[in-house]
Write a protein that holds these residues in place. Sequence first.
Motif, PDB file in Angstrom:
ATOM      1  N   GLN A 112      23.825  -1.910  22.773  1.00  0.00           N
ATOM      2  CA  GLN A 112      22.964  -1.316  21.751  1.00  0.00           C
ATOM      3  C   GLN A 112      22.674  -2.312  20.631  1.00  0.00           C
ATOM      4  N   VAL A 113      23.701  -3.028  20.193  1.00  0.00           N
ATOM      5  CA  VAL A 113      23.513  -4.043  19.145  1.00  0.00           C
ATOM      6  C   VAL A 113      22.572  -5.140  19.636  1.00  0.00           C
ATOM      7  N   MET A 114      22.729  -5.541  20.898  1.00  0.00           N
ATOM      8  CA  MET A 114      21.851  -6.563  21.462  1.00  0.00           C
ATOM      9  C   MET A 114      20.393  -6.092  21.460  1.00  0.00           C
ATOM     10  N   CYS A 115      20.166  -4.845  21.866  1.00  0.00           N
ATOM     11  CA  CYS A 115      18.801  -4.322  21.898  1.00  0.00           C
ATOM     12  C   CYS A 115      18.222  -4.206  20.488  1.00  0.00           C
ATOM     13  N   ALA A 116      19.051  -3.809  19.527  1.00  0.00           N
ATOM     14  CA  ALA A 116      18.589  -3.771  18.139  1.00  0.00           C
ATOM     15  C   ALA A 116      18.240  -5.172  17.664  1.00  0.00           C
ATOM     16  N   GLY A 117      19.031  -6.157  18.083  1.00  0.00           N
ATOM     17  CA  GLY A 117      18.745  -7.544  17.728  1.00  0.00           C
ATOM     18  C   GLY A 117      17.420  -8.020  18.302  1.00  0.00           C
ATOM     19  N   ILE A 118      17.068  -7.526  19.488  1.00  0.00           N
ATOM     20  CA  ILE A 118      15.772  -7.878  20.085  1.00  0.00           C
ATOM     21  C   ILE A 118      14.632  -7.396  19.194  1.00  0.00           C
ATOM     22  N   LEU A 119      14.754  -6.173  18.683  1.00  0.00           N
ATOM     23  CA  LEU A 119      13.726  -5.659  17.776  1.00  0.00           C
ATOM     24  C   LEU A 119      13.585  -6.554  16.550  1.00  0.00           C
ATOM     25  N   VAL A 120      14.722  -6.963  15.988  1.00  0.00           N
ATOM     26  CA  VAL A 120      14.703  -7.797  14.785  1.00  0.00           C
ATOM     27  C   VAL A 120      14.072  -9.156  15.088  1.00  0.00           C
ATOM     28  N   LEU A 175      21.580  -1.437  12.073  1.00  0.00           N
ATOM     29  CA  LEU A 175      22.433  -0.285  11.765  1.00  0.00           C
ATOM     30  C   LEU A 175      21.719   1.019  12.100  1.00  0.00           C
ATOM     31  N   LEU A 176      20.443   1.132  11.725  1.00  0.00           N
ATOM     32  CA  LEU A 176      19.701   2.356  12.002  1.00  0.00           C
ATOM     33  C   LEU A 176      19.540   2.575  13.501  1.00  0.00           C
ATOM     34  N   VAL A 177      19.270   1.520  14.250  1.00  0.00           N
ATOM     35  CA  VAL A 177      19.119   1.652  15.695  1.00  0.00           C
ATOM     36  C   VAL A 177      20.416   2.129  16.335  1.00  0.00           C
ATOM     37  N   VAL A 178      21.526   1.494  16.006  1.00  0.00           N
ATOM     38  CA  VAL A 178      22.813   1.854  16.611  1.00  0.00           C
ATOM     39  C   VAL A 178      23.187   3.295  16.273  1.00  0.00           C
ATOM     40  N   VAL A 179      22.978   3.680  15.019  1.00  0.00           N
ATOM     41  CA  VAL A 179      23.306   5.046  14.607  1.00  0.00           C
ATOM     42  C   VAL A 179      22.432   6.060  15.337  1.00  0.00           C
ATOM     43  N   MET A 180      21.126   5.786  15.420  1.00  0.00           N
ATOM     44  CA  MET A 180      20.224   6.742  16.058  1.00  0.00           C
ATOM     45  C   MET A 180      20.440   6.826  17.570  1.00  0.00           C
ATOM     46  N   VAL A 181      20.722   5.702  18.199  1.00  0.00           N
ATOM     47  CA  VAL A 181      20.994   5.701  19.638  1.00  0.00           C
ATOM     48  C   VAL A 181      22.192   6.585  19.947  1.00  0.00           C
ATOM     49  N   ASN A 182      23.253   6.439  19.163  1.00  0.00           N
ATOM     50  CA  ASN A 182      24.457   7.240  19.404  1.00  0.00           C
ATOM     51  C   ASN A 182      24.267   8.693  18.991  1.00  0.00           C
ATOM     52  N   ALA A 183      23.469   8.929  17.939  1.00  0.00           N
ATOM     53  CA  ALA A 183      23.204  10.304  17.528  1.00  0.00           C
ATOM     54  C   ALA A 183      22.467  11.070  18.630  1.00  0.00           C
ATOM     55  N   MET A 184      21.444  10.449  19.227  1.00  0.00           N
ATOM     56  CA  MET A 184      20.717  11.112  20.308  1.00  0.00           C
ATOM     57  C   MET A 184      21.591  11.254  21.547  1.00  0.00           C
ATOM     58  N   MET A 196      17.107   5.425  24.834  1.00  0.00           N
ATOM     59  CA  MET A 196      15.738   4.965  24.612  1.00  0.00           C
ATOM     60  C   MET A 196      15.071   5.776  23.504  1.00  0.00           C
ATOM     61  N   ILE A 197      15.297   7.097  23.491  1.00  0.00           N
ATOM     62  CA  ILE A 197      14.723   7.931  22.435  1.00  0.00           C
ATOM     63  C   ILE A 197      15.250   7.481  21.076  1.00  0.00           C
ATOM     64  N   GLY A 198      16.560   7.263  20.981  1.00  0.00           N
ATOM     65  CA  GLY A 198      17.135   6.832  19.711  1.00  0.00           C
ATOM     66  C   GLY A 198      16.562   5.506  19.246  1.00  0.00           C
ATOM     67  N   LEU A 199      16.438   4.555  20.161  1.00  0.00           N
ATOM     68  CA  LEU A 199      15.901   3.241  19.794  1.00  0.00           C
ATOM     69  C   LEU A 199      14.447   3.353  19.350  1.00  0.00           C
ATOM     70  N   MET A 200      13.638   4.126  20.060  1.00  0.00           N
ATOM     71  CA  MET A 200      12.222   4.218  19.709  1.00  0.00           C
ATOM     72  C   MET A 200      12.011   4.992  18.418  1.00  0.00           C
ATOM     73  N   LEU A 201      12.830   6.009  18.157  1.00  0.00           N
ATOM     74  CA  LEU A 201      12.724   6.722  16.883  1.00  0.00           C
ATOM     75  C   LEU A 201      13.091   5.802  15.719  1.00  0.00           C
ATOM     76  N   ALA A 202      14.161   5.036  15.894  1.00  0.00           N
ATOM     77  CA  ALA A 202      14.554   4.091  14.846  1.00  0.00           C
ATOM     78  C   ALA A 202      13.474   3.034  14.644  1.00  0.00           C
ATOM     79  N   LEU A 211      21.805  13.119  13.292  1.00  0.00           N
ATOM     80  CA  LEU A 211      22.754  12.395  12.443  1.00  0.00           C
ATOM     81  C   LEU A 211      23.859  13.314  11.946  1.00  0.00           C
ATOM     82  N   LEU A 212      23.513  14.563  11.606  1.00  0.00           N
ATOM     83  CA  LEU A 212      24.528  15.517  11.163  1.00  0.00           C
ATOM     84  C   LEU A 212      25.548  15.754  12.268  1.00  0.00           C
ATOM     85  N   ASP A 213      25.074  15.942  13.489  1.00  0.00           N
ATOM     86  CA  ASP A 213      25.978  16.148  14.615  1.00  0.00           C
ATOM     87  C   ASP A 213      26.869  14.927  14.835  1.00  0.00           C
ATOM     88  N   LEU A 214      26.284  13.728  14.694  1.00  0.00           N
ATOM     89  CA  LEU A 214      27.054  12.492  14.861  1.00  0.00           C
ATOM     90  C   LEU A 214      28.133  12.373  13.799  1.00  0.00           C
TER      91      LEU A 214
END
Length: 387
Positions: free
Chosen positions: A121-129, A166-175, A249-255, A293-296
């Motif tokens: 997940q961190v690697m994929c977030a890094g790709i976005l950056v 941070l937002l990507v990792v949090v949202m990926v795990n939240a979804m 994928m949903i979490g990453l795209m929402l972030a 996020l609340l559930d997470l």
Amino acid sequence: MNPTLSAGLPIREYVLVGLVSAALTFLLTAAVRRFAIRAGAVAVPRQRDVHVIPIPRMGGLAMYLGVVGGMAMAHQLPVLRRAFEYSFDPVAVLVGGGVIVLIGALDDRFELDAWTKLAGQVMCAGILVLFGLQWVSFWVPWGGDGTALGQVLILDRNQGGLLAVLLVVVMVNAMNFVDGLDGLAGGLGFIAAAATCTFSLGLLASSGGDVGTYPPALIAATLAGACLGFLPHNFQPAKIFMGDSGSMMIGLMLAAASTSASGKINYTSFDATDVVALLSPLFVVAAVLFLPLLDLVMAVVRRTRRGESPFAADKMHLHHRLLEIGHSQRRAVLLIYLWAGILAFGAVAVTLFDTAAVFWIMCVGLLVAALISVIPRLRSRNQQGAS
């Protein structure tokens, strides 16, 4: 005047792109289901699961192909092609989303450990950056100079990139955490993406056609279409699960859509004394992502207090609590849709319409949702009292 806006917002084009993503996802899901069965990517019921029969997963693969198809259609439309010409955000989502779907598909088949998935997940977030999809600025309500309320914090590349990761990792795990009932993650993804797309279109209108507002609307439209196309296969009783390939994928795209829409806003276009307008980008992000996020957060706090790993599984998520109260699976899912829709579209409406009117409508909607949520418990108490 911008030639695009002289004829109105490109709403029809975005709807067309979303419908293409939906149609492709719907048609490809059956083929992906057969592939998942042959590959052995099947969810066998466990103690914490709600389903009672083995069901194939890896539906995220069909959703990603639907997103790719929608993006390809957008690139062929002259109006939406500028989303690719002036920004790498859509390409970043295609590359990062492809990698995270691959990681999720491997997990759907082989059940990777939590730390391996986190590293991916961190690697994929890094790709976005690396493609430039990161936060540039945001407004805070302190530090004003007397003529303006608050100040805009300008982030350097390291700070903006770290916030995006941070937002990507949090949202990926939240979804991932919220994907516990048939149709739940897909429906929440559709609601959040549709609200984000609406907010982005509002930015497009208010900015006079700023090309920077095209990518988030495109990302959100294709995601909304993919979620909508997958739901007929996934709503209770589900024929296939999206698995981690879909929820991540949903979490990453929402972030990514939230970062693209809210992280690069030009705050000079806002009235320096209009708190609602200045807070609207962060407000929309928070509202759209609130329930996952609340559930997470509740899950992490609950598990760490018991001395368990934050990734340890249990049956105390929000949807489990609704089932425990007495709601059926379908009613619990629809109820969570209602909560999410009120929060997400209410936040977007605040940026587009009269704030006071939207506030009261949201209050009424939340009150109705709360009453519907507790009806089964009130009925059980009345039955116990009568007996």
